[in-house]
Enzyme design. Structure first.
Site, mmCIF file in Angstrom:
data_model
loop_
_atom_site.group_PDB
_atom_site.id
_atom_site.type_symbol
_atom_site.label_atom_id
_atom_site.label_comp_id
_atom_site.label_asym_id
_atom_site.label_seq_id
_atom_site.Cartn_x
_atom_site.Cartn_y
_atom_site.Cartn_z
ATOM 1 N N PRO A 98 0.720 -1.373 0.007
ATOM 2 C CA PRO A 98 -0.063 0.130 -0.097
ATOM 3 C C PRO A 98 0.921 1.193 -0.056
ATOM 4 O O PRO A 98 1.867 1.369 0.683
ATOM 5 C CB PRO A 98 -1.034 -0.305 1.227
ATOM 6 C CG PRO A 98 -0.924 -1.605 1.462
ATOM 7 C CD PRO A 98 0.560 -2.187 1.034
ATOM 8 N N CYS A 99 0.381 2.310 -0.663
ATOM 9 C CA CYS A 99 1.128 3.392 -1.107
ATOM 10 C C CYS A 99 1.027 4.602 0.013
ATOM 11 O O CYS A 99 1.871 5.454 0.084
ATOM 12 C CB CYS A 99 1.068 3.856 -2.441
ATOM 13 S SG CYS A 99 -0.652 4.631 -2.586
ATOM 14 N N GLN A 100 0.276 4.434 0.931
ATOM 15 C CA GLN A 100 -0.148 5.586 1.828
ATOM 16 C C GLN A 100 1.084 5.951 2.383
ATOM 17 O O GLN A 100 1.431 7.320 2.736
ATOM 18 C CB GLN A 100 -1.156 5.557 2.698
ATOM 19 C CG GLN A 100 -2.613 5.269 2.016
ATOM 20 C CD GLN A 100 -3.060 3.788 1.459
ATOM 21 O OE1 GLN A 100 -1.983 3.008 1.599
ATOM 22 N NE2 GLN A 100 -4.172 3.620 1.381
ATOM 23 N N TYR B 259 4.125 6.130 1.521
ATOM 24 C CA TYR B 259 5.104 6.535 0.994
ATOM 25 C C TYR B 259 4.766 7.745 0.137
ATOM 26 O O TYR B 259 5.758 8.596 -0.440
ATOM 27 C CB TYR B 259 5.821 5.707 -0.164
ATOM 28 C CG TYR B 259 6.343 4.405 0.490
ATOM 29 C CD1 TYR B 259 7.198 4.363 1.478
ATOM 30 C CD2 TYR B 259 5.758 3.192 0.376
ATOM 31 C CE1 TYR B 259 7.584 3.044 2.191
ATOM 32 C CE2 TYR B 259 6.334 1.904 0.771
ATOM 33 C CZ TYR B 259 7.135 1.776 1.713
ATOM 34 O OH TYR B 259 7.733 0.863 2.306
#
Length: 418
Positions: A117-119, A121
């Site tokens: 999941p990108c949140q 970064y």
């Protein structure tokens, strides 16, 4: 035999769909979100049924004539079991390994794809979190990715994430990206990376992702730079052309009647497929205040290509206390431009950042419109945790996805350099 792959942190399957289109064969998908897992199971059923020439069975499901359970019962149990609903972590690792081993049944695994999941970064995620996302466990999910590399030793892996990963710092001050590459090298992989903008590969959306590719061994110069495709004389409104106009609150997740389509882009991008009906063209209900703001934003954009500044609204329309940041929270899709701004997962909360450019419709995008901007094919059906499909889980899966066409371009090039 087609090359096999394992999809980690699979989401709703945008990355996987692109690799399947290119000719790779999925062994398993691992995903924590229950709704996304149902979407992956439904898509797995679609692929199996269409390969068997049983399109009618899938169409029956899209039309609501059979239940989700009926659809799943139409395919071998092993196909549905290939979707593993689990949060990847220390406690679940051995169980996931056992399931993947069983699905491989002695075969080698050629490729691992996916990204955590990108949140943790993303620049937006860090700006909104008081601790800048430090200490968030999602920062360290790449270490479990490395465990899959250790166990299965695929020839390649493809790791995707937001471009903000390049600047995200760990508590010790080092960059997470550097830590990742060091760890991947430690487990036996050289890595090369690039930031790819989806708009260069046939996607009518300005969306940048970092694509890190690893190859087992010590050789370099293997990065699969995809072939570019920028459709000539095609603008964003192309994805809306054959969809029936809707006002806020209208439409259905079930099949809709589409208008005749005279263009070529939707076919070339493999979005439109005349064999299957179009679903999820359903507009959320908006209150009168939001609709008034939408009209102002649409008029401003269509007349002069100017974005609405929240502080410029009449006082009776301002309800947010924050008047210093996110002032472009009401944003119109640039229908007359070659690509739109990025479709984000927040569209599941409200549609203010993705307003349809047609003032006569005056609403936010439907899931199908957002899915087309992400180059999901029209026959892709997005599930919820219950048997009743809904917009919010569909929007979340669409907004978090890698555009299918970008994934396909990467996969095709990877096959060339294999």
């Amino acid at each position: 035999m087609p090359l096999t792959f394992l999809d980690l942190f699979a989401g709703g399957g945008g990355l996987s769909e692109g690799f399947i289109r290119a000719g790779f064969s999925p062994v398993a998908h691992v995903e924590a979100d229950k709704a996304a897992c149902f979407t992956l199971k439904t898509r797995t059923a679609y692929h199996w049924l269409t390969q068997q020439g049983r399109h009618d069975r899938y169409i029956d499901y899209l039309q609501g004539n059979i239940s989700r359970s009926d659809l799943y019962d139409s395919v071998p149990p092993s196909e549905i079991a290939s979707v593993i609903n689990a949060e990847i972590g220390q406690e679940s690792l051995s169980t996931i390994f056992d399931t993947v081993d069983e699905l491989l049944n002695g075969r080698e695994l050629d490729l691992i794809i996916g990204g955590p999941p990108c949140q943790a970064y993303s620049l937006v995620g860090r700006s909104r979190d008081k601790n800048k996302m430090r200490g968030d466990k999602r920062n360290y999910l790449y270490t479990f990715y490395a465990e899959f590399l250790r166990r299965y030793r695929p020839r390649y892996f493809v790791f995707e994430n937001v471009a903000g990963l390049l600047s995200a710092k760990a508590p010790d001050g080092d960059l997470y990206f550097d830590k990742m590459r060091f760890l991947f090298k430690e487990v036996g992989y050289e890595t090369e990376h690039n930031i790819l903008s989806a708009s260069n590969y046939g996607v009518l959306q300005n969306r940048s992702r970092i694509i890190l590719v690893g190859k087992r061994g010590m050789t370099t110069g293997f990065y699969p730079n995809p072939e570019t495709w920028m459709p000539i004389n095609v603008v964003v409104n192309e994805v809306f052309k054959d969809l029936p106009p809707l006002c806020a609150g209208q439409g259905s997740v079930r099949p809709c009647e589409v208008k005749p389509y005279q263009g070529t882009y939707l076919y070339k991008a493999a979005i439109k497929n005349d064999l299957f009906p179009v679903t999820f063209h359903s507009a959320r209900t908006q209150n009168d205040r939001d609709l008034e703001i939408y009209k102002i934003a649409i008029t401003k954009w269509n007349k002069s290509h100017e974005r609405l500044d929240y502080n410029d609204l009449p006082e009776h329309l301002k309800t947010h206390e924050n008047r210093t940041s996110f002032l472009d929270r009401f944003k119109v899709i640039a229908g007359d431009m070659p690509f739109s701004h990025t479709i984000v997962a927040h569209i599941s909360q409200d549609g203010h950042f993705s307003i349809h450019p047609d003032i006569e419709q005056c609403r936010s995008l439907t899931p199908r419109e957002a899915a087309r901007l992400q180059t999901f094919p029209d026959d892709y059906f997005f599930e919820s945790t219950t048997d009743i499909p809904g917009r919010s889980p569909a929007f979340r899966q669409i907004g978090n996805a890698v555009p299918v066409l970008l994934a396909q371009k990467i996969a095709q090039k990877l096959l060339e350099v294999w």
